[in-house]
Design a protein around this motif. Structure first.
Motif, PDB file in Angstrom:
ATOM      1  N   ALA A   1     -33.529  -3.198  11.777  1.00  0.00           N
ATOM      2  CA  ALA A   1     -34.865  -3.770  11.997  1.00  0.00           C
ATOM      3  C   ALA A   1     -34.458  -4.872  12.950  1.00  0.00           C
ATOM      4  O   ALA A   1     -35.374  -4.872  14.024  1.00  0.00           O
ATOM      5  N   ALA A   2     -33.533  -5.685  12.599  1.00  0.00           N
ATOM      6  CA  ALA A   2     -33.220  -6.843  13.626  1.00  0.00           C
ATOM      7  C   ALA A   2     -33.046  -6.272  14.970  1.00  0.00           C
ATOM      8  O   ALA A   2     -33.343  -6.917  16.156  1.00  0.00           O
ATOM      9  N   ARG A   3     -32.054  -5.419  15.191  1.00  0.00           N
ATOM     10  CA  ARG A   3     -31.707  -4.627  16.386  1.00  0.00           C
ATOM     11  C   ARG A   3     -32.969  -4.141  17.078  1.00  0.00           C
ATOM     12  O   ARG A   3     -33.087  -4.087  18.415  1.00  0.00           O
ATOM     13  N   ASN A   4     -33.567  -3.363  16.272  1.00  0.00           N
ATOM     14  CA  ASN A   4     -34.884  -2.600  16.926  1.00  0.00           C
ATOM     15  C   ASN A   4     -35.863  -3.736  17.507  1.00  0.00           C
ATOM     16  O   ASN A   4     -36.363  -3.563  18.563  1.00  0.00           O
ATOM     17  N   ALA A   5     -36.202  -4.822  16.993  1.00  0.00           N
ATOM     18  CA  ALA A   5     -36.960  -6.032  17.273  1.00  0.00           C
ATOM     19  C   ALA A   5     -36.314  -6.667  18.578  1.00  0.00           C
ATOM     20  O   ALA A   5     -37.047  -6.888  19.694  1.00  0.00           O
ATOM     21  N   ALA A   6     -35.166  -6.700  18.520  1.00  0.00           N
ATOM     22  CA  ALA A   6     -34.519  -7.223  19.867  1.00  0.00           C
ATOM     23  C   ALA A   6     -34.564  -6.301  21.107  1.00  0.00           C
ATOM     24  O   ALA A   6     -35.064  -6.574  22.263  1.00  0.00           O
ATOM     25  N   ALA A   7     -34.306  -4.953  20.763  1.00  0.00           N
ATOM     26  CA  ALA A   7     -34.935  -3.754  21.733  1.00  0.00           C
ATOM     27  C   ALA A   7     -36.195  -3.787  22.253  1.00  0.00           C
ATOM     28  O   ALA A   7     -36.533  -3.670  23.265  1.00  0.00           O
ATOM     29  N   ASP A   8     -36.934  -3.863  21.126  1.00  0.00           N
ATOM     30  CA  ASP A   8     -38.503  -4.041  21.529  1.00  0.00           C
ATOM     31  C   ASP A   8     -38.880  -4.966  22.363  1.00  0.00           C
ATOM     32  O   ASP A   8     -39.597  -5.040  23.449  1.00  0.00           O
ATOM     33  N   TYR A   9     -38.328  -6.150  22.372  1.00  0.00           N
ATOM     34  CA  TYR A   9     -38.555  -7.486  23.104  1.00  0.00           C
ATOM     35  C   TYR A   9     -37.899  -7.071  24.609  1.00  0.00           C
ATOM     36  O   TYR A   9     -38.651  -7.466  25.372  1.00  0.00           O
TER      37      TYR A   9
END
Length: 148
Positions: free
Chosen positions: A30-38
């Protein structure tokens, strides 16, 4: 690579650490996906790069966040980011059929044009589970400066 082989570094201690970390896999993803989303939100409209494609019926863990850099500017961008203290990486600089272990007359240069092209265009940005928007803003700003 000169020969086909295996690279395995999972000793007992690393296995024990992994056993603990696996309990947090969903949080890490989830943290990596949030970073990728940003990254996506900030870089998607920037001319000269292509962000990673997302497919609606699939998920991604973003072990790497890899851009496709247009017009032969990948290496210059990598150098520019390095000057600003931003690490970036070309993880696969040569397609598999160029590696000594897999070279064959059956696979001459040009037979896999997409792989060959991507090896000259892709660049991976920093991404990890502890990334925050302040870190990413510094990276994003540098990329935008480069392309202006």
């Amino acid at each position: 690579h000169d020969v086909v082989g295996v690279n395995s570094r999972l000793d007992t201690l690393q296995a024990a650490i992994l056993d603990i970390k696996l309990k947090h896999l969903d949080e890490y993803s989830a943290a990596r996906n949030a970073a990728a989303d940003y990254y996506d939100s900030q870089l998607s409209n920037l001319s000269g790069i292509v962000i990673p494609k997302r497919v609606s019926n699939s998920t991604h863990v973003f072990h790497q966040y890899t851009l496709k850099i247009a017009d032969g500017k990948r290496d210059a961008l990598k150098s520019y980011l390095a000057e600003k203290g931003i690490p970036s990486m070309v993880y696969y600089p040569y397609p598999l059929h160029f590696q000594k272990a897999y070279q064959s007359d059956r696979f001459p240069k040009g037979i896999f044009p997409v792989a060959e092209s991507l090896c000259e265009e892709v660049l991976s940005l920093p991404i990890h589970t502890e990334m925050n928007t302040q870190m990413q803003d510094y990276i994003i700003q540098a990329i935008k400066e480069y392309f202006q």
